[in-house]
Design a protein around this motif. Structure first.
Motif, PDB file in Angstrom:
ATOM      1  N   PRO A  21       6.600 -27.515 -41.942  1.00 36.18           N
ATOM      2  CA  PRO A  21       7.216 -28.501 -42.715  1.00 36.18           C
ATOM      3  C   PRO A  21       8.236 -28.067 -43.524  1.00 36.18           C
ATOM      4  CG  PRO A  21       4.848 -28.940 -42.668  1.00 36.18           C
ATOM      5  CD  PRO A  21       5.171 -27.722 -41.977  1.00 36.18           C
ATOM      6  N   LEU A  22       7.892 -26.881 -44.212  1.00 39.12           N
ATOM      7  CA  LEU A  22       8.719 -25.985 -45.085  1.00 39.12           C
ATOM      8  C   LEU A  22      10.106 -25.592 -44.375  1.00 39.12           C
ATOM      9  CD1 LEU A  22       9.553 -24.926 -47.995  1.00 39.12           C
ATOM     10  CD2 LEU A  22       8.100 -22.781 -47.103  1.00 39.12           C
ATOM     11  N   ALA A  23      10.014 -25.146 -43.163  1.00 40.19           N
ATOM     12  CA  ALA A  23      11.092 -24.657 -42.588  1.00 40.19           C
ATOM     13  C   ALA A  23      12.036 -26.039 -41.884  1.00 40.19           C
ATOM     14  CB  ALA A  23      10.519 -23.885 -41.164  1.00 40.19           C
ATOM     15  N   LEU A  24      11.398 -26.861 -41.682  1.00 36.46           N
ATOM     16  CA  LEU A  24      11.925 -28.198 -41.293  1.00 36.46           C
ATOM     17  C   LEU A  24      12.807 -28.896 -42.349  1.00 36.46           C
ATOM     18  CD1 LEU A  24      12.644 -30.236 -39.047  1.00 36.46           C
ATOM     19  CD2 LEU A  24      10.542 -31.406 -39.882  1.00 36.46           C
ATOM     20  N   LEU A  25      12.249 -28.847 -43.714  1.00 32.55           N
ATOM     21  CA  LEU A  25      12.862 -29.201 -44.794  1.00 32.55           C
ATOM     22  C   LEU A  25      14.175 -28.313 -44.919  1.00 32.55           C
ATOM     23  CD1 LEU A  25      13.177 -31.222 -47.024  1.00 32.55           C
ATOM     24  CD2 LEU A  25      11.385 -29.803 -48.382  1.00 32.55           C
ATOM     25  N   ALA A  26      13.756 -26.845 -45.077  1.00 39.56           N
ATOM     26  CA  ALA A  26      14.787 -26.067 -45.289  1.00 39.56           C
ATOM     27  C   ALA A  26      16.083 -26.296 -44.182  1.00 39.56           C
ATOM     28  CB  ALA A  26      14.553 -24.732 -45.160  1.00 39.56           C
ATOM     29  N   ALA A  27      15.800 -26.538 -43.089  1.00 44.49           N
ATOM     30  CA  ALA A  27      16.773 -26.895 -42.178  1.00 44.49           C
ATOM     31  C   ALA A  27      17.563 -28.161 -42.599  1.00 44.49           C
ATOM     32  CB  ALA A  27      15.924 -26.959 -40.603  1.00 44.49           C
ATOM     33  N   TYR A  28      16.750 -29.189 -42.901  1.00 46.65           N
ATOM     34  CA  TYR A  28      17.469 -30.418 -43.258  1.00 46.65           C
ATOM     35  C   TYR A  28      18.545 -30.146 -44.630  1.00 46.65           C
ATOM     36  CZ  TYR A  28      14.902 -33.877 -40.615  1.00 46.65           C
ATOM     37  OH  TYR A  28      14.376 -34.524 -39.506  1.00 46.65           O
ATOM     38  N   ILE A  29      18.046 -29.274 -45.509  1.00 44.34           N
ATOM     39  CA  ILE A  29      19.011 -29.060 -46.477  1.00 44.34           C
ATOM     40  C   ILE A  29      20.065 -28.544 -46.166  1.00 44.34           C
ATOM     41  CG2 ILE A  29      18.909 -27.868 -48.665  1.00 44.34           C
ATOM     42  CD1 ILE A  29      15.836 -28.585 -49.117  1.00 44.34           C
ATOM     43  N   LEU A  30      19.856 -27.348 -45.343  1.00 39.48           N
ATOM     44  CA  LEU A  30      21.195 -26.340 -44.718  1.00 39.48           C
ATOM     45  C   LEU A  30      21.951 -27.423 -44.048  1.00 39.48           C
ATOM     46  CD1 LEU A  30      19.315 -23.030 -43.566  1.00 39.48           C
ATOM     47  CD2 LEU A  30      20.762 -23.519 -45.916  1.00 39.48           C
ATOM     48  N   LEU A  31      21.446 -28.374 -43.190  1.00 36.54           N
ATOM     49  CA  LEU A  31      22.485 -29.263 -42.516  1.00 36.54           C
ATOM     50  C   LEU A  31      23.295 -29.945 -43.416  1.00 36.54           C
ATOM     51  CD1 LEU A  31      20.095 -30.007 -39.409  1.00 36.54           C
ATOM     52  CD2 LEU A  31      22.290 -28.632 -39.634  1.00 36.54           C
ATOM     53  N   ALA A  32      22.487 -30.367 -44.503  1.00 38.60           N
ATOM     54  CA  ALA A  32      23.322 -31.428 -45.475  1.00 38.60           C
ATOM     55  C   ALA A  32      24.221 -30.625 -46.273  1.00 38.60           C
ATOM     56  CB  ALA A  32      22.254 -32.136 -46.262  1.00 38.60           C
ATOM     57  N   LEU A  33      24.020 -29.459 -46.426  1.00 36.54           N
ATOM     58  CA  LEU A  33      25.142 -28.672 -47.248  1.00 36.54           C
ATOM     59  C   LEU A  33      26.281 -28.208 -46.356  1.00 36.54           C
ATOM     60  CD1 LEU A  33      22.815 -26.266 -49.410  1.00 36.54           C
ATOM     61  CD2 LEU A  33      23.894 -28.386 -50.173  1.00 36.54           C
ATOM     62  N   ALA A  34      25.938 -28.068 -45.234  1.00 36.69           N
ATOM     63  CA  ALA A  34      26.940 -27.353 -44.241  1.00 36.69           C
ATOM     64  C   ALA A  34      27.572 -28.750 -43.414  1.00 36.69           C
ATOM     65  CB  ALA A  34      26.419 -26.465 -43.311  1.00 36.69           C
ATOM     66  N   ALA A  35      27.351 -30.051 -43.733  1.00 38.67           N
ATOM     67  CA  ALA A  35      27.786 -31.167 -42.904  1.00 38.67           C
ATOM     68  C   ALA A  35      29.213 -31.172 -42.604  1.00 38.67           C
ATOM     69  CB  ALA A  35      27.412 -32.480 -43.492  1.00 38.67           C
ATOM     70  N   SER A  36      30.068 -30.979 -43.642  1.00 36.69           N
ATOM     71  CA  SER A  36      31.426 -30.896 -43.438  1.00 36.69           C
ATOM     72  C   SER A  36      31.912 -29.634 -42.505  1.00 36.69           C
ATOM     73  CB  SER A  36      32.275 -30.637 -44.755  1.00 36.69           C
ATOM     74  OG  SER A  36      31.748 -29.606 -45.428  1.00 36.69           O
ATOM     75  N   LEU A  37      31.170 -28.805 -42.431  1.00 35.69           N
ATOM     76  CA  LEU A  37      31.467 -27.513 -41.376  1.00 35.69           C
ATOM     77  C   LEU A  37      31.028 -27.743 -39.938  1.00 35.69           C
ATOM     78  CD1 LEU A  37      30.752 -24.549 -43.848  1.00 35.69           C
ATOM     79  CD2 LEU A  37      33.099 -25.778 -43.455  1.00 35.69           C
ATOM     80  N   ILE A  38      29.800 -28.350 -39.716  1.00 33.40           N
ATOM     81  CA  ILE A  38      29.080 -28.649 -38.688  1.00 33.40           C
ATOM     82  C   ILE A  38      29.702 -29.746 -37.783  1.00 33.40           C
ATOM     83  CG2 ILE A  38      27.207 -28.672 -37.422  1.00 33.40           C
ATOM     84  CD1 ILE A  38      25.682 -27.132 -39.712  1.00 33.40           C
ATOM     85  N   ALA A  39      29.849 -30.960 -38.809  1.00 32.86           N
ATOM     86  CA  ALA A  39      30.061 -32.489 -38.164  1.00 32.86           C
ATOM     87  C   ALA A  39      31.574 -32.329 -37.331  1.00 32.86           C
ATOM     88  CB  ALA A  39      30.048 -33.448 -39.028  1.00 32.86           C
ATOM     89  N   PRO A  40      31.485 -32.618 -36.260  1.00 36.11           N
ATOM     90  CA  PRO A  40      32.826 -32.670 -35.485  1.00 36.11           C
ATOM     91  C   PRO A  40      33.736 -33.832 -36.022  1.00 36.11           C
ATOM     92  CG  PRO A  40      31.027 -33.606 -34.063  1.00 36.11           C
ATOM     93  CD  PRO A  40      30.474 -33.100 -35.219  1.00 36.11           C
ATOM     94  N   GLN A  41      33.124 -34.700 -36.562  1.00 40.15           N
ATOM     95  CA  GLN A  41      33.981 -35.898 -37.325  1.00 40.15           C
ATOM     96  C   GLN A  41      33.459 -36.231 -38.527  1.00 40.15           C
ATOM     97  OE1 GLN A  41      33.055 -40.412 -36.514  1.00 40.15           O
ATOM     98  NE2 GLN A  41      34.657 -39.952 -34.644  1.00 40.15           N
ATOM     99  N   ASN A  42      34.476 -36.633 -39.380  1.00 41.43           N
ATOM    100  CA  ASN A  42      34.066 -37.370 -40.749  1.00 41.43           C
ATOM    101  C   ASN A  42      33.900 -38.685 -40.507  1.00 41.43           C
ATOM    102  OD1 ASN A  42      33.849 -37.980 -43.286  1.00 41.43           O
ATOM    103  ND2 ASN A  42      35.718 -37.033 -43.953  1.00 41.43           N
ATOM    104  N   PRO A  43      32.856 -39.259 -40.612  1.00 38.88           N
ATOM    105  CA  PRO A  43      32.712 -40.656 -40.480  1.00 38.88           C
ATOM    106  C   PRO A  43      33.229 -41.679 -41.517  1.00 38.88           C
ATOM    107  CG  PRO A  43      30.662 -39.781 -40.950  1.00 38.88           C
ATOM    108  CD  PRO A  43      31.488 -38.475 -40.785  1.00 38.88           C
ATOM    109  N   TYR A  44      33.524 -40.878 -42.715  1.00 42.49           N
ATOM    110  CA  TYR A  44      34.325 -41.651 -43.857  1.00 42.49           C
ATOM    111  C   TYR A  44      35.720 -41.663 -43.781  1.00 42.49           C
ATOM    112  CZ  TYR A  44      29.679 -40.246 -45.806  1.00 42.49           C
ATOM    113  OH  TYR A  44      28.391 -39.975 -45.960  1.00 42.49           O
TER     114      TYR A  44
END
Length: 289
Positions: A21-44
């Motif tokens: 669970p801690l590793a999964l939560l850390a992955a969620y946080i990292l994905l959220a912080l790096a969303a603009s770099l990882i996401a192929p599209q800006n939905p906004y």
């Protein structure tokens, strides 16, 4: 020899505390912080959304070169990108509201425990009134009164959460206030603010700390509920709850992916926060070791 080295490393305090669970939560946080770099599209950004590619199933190739890994919703937004950006909104709202609620609630609880009985009675009657009402009802009343917006939903969540911290902190502070070290502080004629901040608060805050991960999960779930009902964050900045709501009307048409993947992301986020909070509570509570 190699096995003994790995076993010794695993027994170190930091690595022994790592759980799934801690590793999964850390992955969620990292994905959220790096969303603009990882996401192929800006939905906004409307210029990056192609309406003719709406409701595309997972694995469909877009007209600009990338692949819709999780498909698109009814507006043509990439669901993978929406989930990443939705994580940013959901975590920002939950973390901010939980931190403010903890600050207000702990302050109110310590103040009630150290003040005279009239102030104590006033604060605790407000707390009792708050806790006697259903959480979702208080949140709905607050958000309808305040109006939509990220700042307003944060304020609504603070209104919902602060009383829990106040009740728990006051119960511990009342016990600490009768101990001899506080009597010694009064005999030394220390000022009440110094007694509260330097002596009473540090010894009363531990239960509130264990509440923070649990209330963080509640905040994520409540924000998602309000957004699902259309009372949460604005529609142009989707959170996970609004992303699930966007696909609800398409479930009977077989376009399951629009709600399924944001729903799974939301479930994993709440579950990981709750499991981490429970693990933290067990580690900090000597009676459950």
């Amino acid at each position: 020899m190699k096995t003994d080295t790995l076993r010794a490393l695993w027994k170190r305090p930091v690595l022994s505390r790592i759980s799934f669970p801690l590793a999964l939560l850390a992955a969620y946080i990292l994905l959220a912080l790096a969303a603009s770099l990882i996401a192929p599209q800006n939905p906004y950004d409307p210029l990056q959304i192609f309406a003719w590619e709406s409701s595309s199933p997972p694995g469909t190739a877009s007209s600009v070169g990338y692949t819709y890994l999780l498909g698109t919703d009814g507006l043509g937004r990439d669901i993978f990108s929406t989930v990443l950006y939705g994580l940013q909104i959901s975590l920002f709202v939950a973390v901010t509201s939980t931190a403010l609620a903890a600050l207000i609630g702990v302050t109110a609880g310590v103040t009630a425990a150290y003040s005279n009985r009239w102030i104590d009675a006033l604060i605790m009657r407000v707390v009792d009134l708050q806790l006697s009402l259903p959480t979702i009802l208080v949140a709905l009343i607050a958000i309808v009164t305040l109006g939509p917006g990220i700042d307003r939903i944060i304020l609504a969540l603070v209104i919902v959460q602060w009383a829990t911290y106040a009740r728990v902190t006051r119960a511990v502070a009342m016990t600490e206030a009768s101990k001899s070290y506080l009597d010694a502080a009064r005999l030394l004629r220390l000022s009440p603010p110094r007694i509260v901040l330097r002596h009473l608060l540090p010894n009363s805050i531990a239960p509130a700390i264990t509440l923070i991960p649990i209330e963080l999960g509640h905040a994520v779930a409540l924000e998602a509920t309000l957004s699902f009902l259309g009372l949460g964050v604005p529609i142009d900045k989707p959170s996970l709850g609004s992303a699930v709501a966007n696909g609800f009307q398409y479930l009977l048409t077989g376009q399951y992916w629009i709600s399924l993947f944001p729903g799974l992301a939301l479930f994993g986020l709440i579950a990981s926060i709750n499991f981490v909070g429970e693990d933290l509570r067990r580690r900090l509570d000597p009676r459950s070791r």
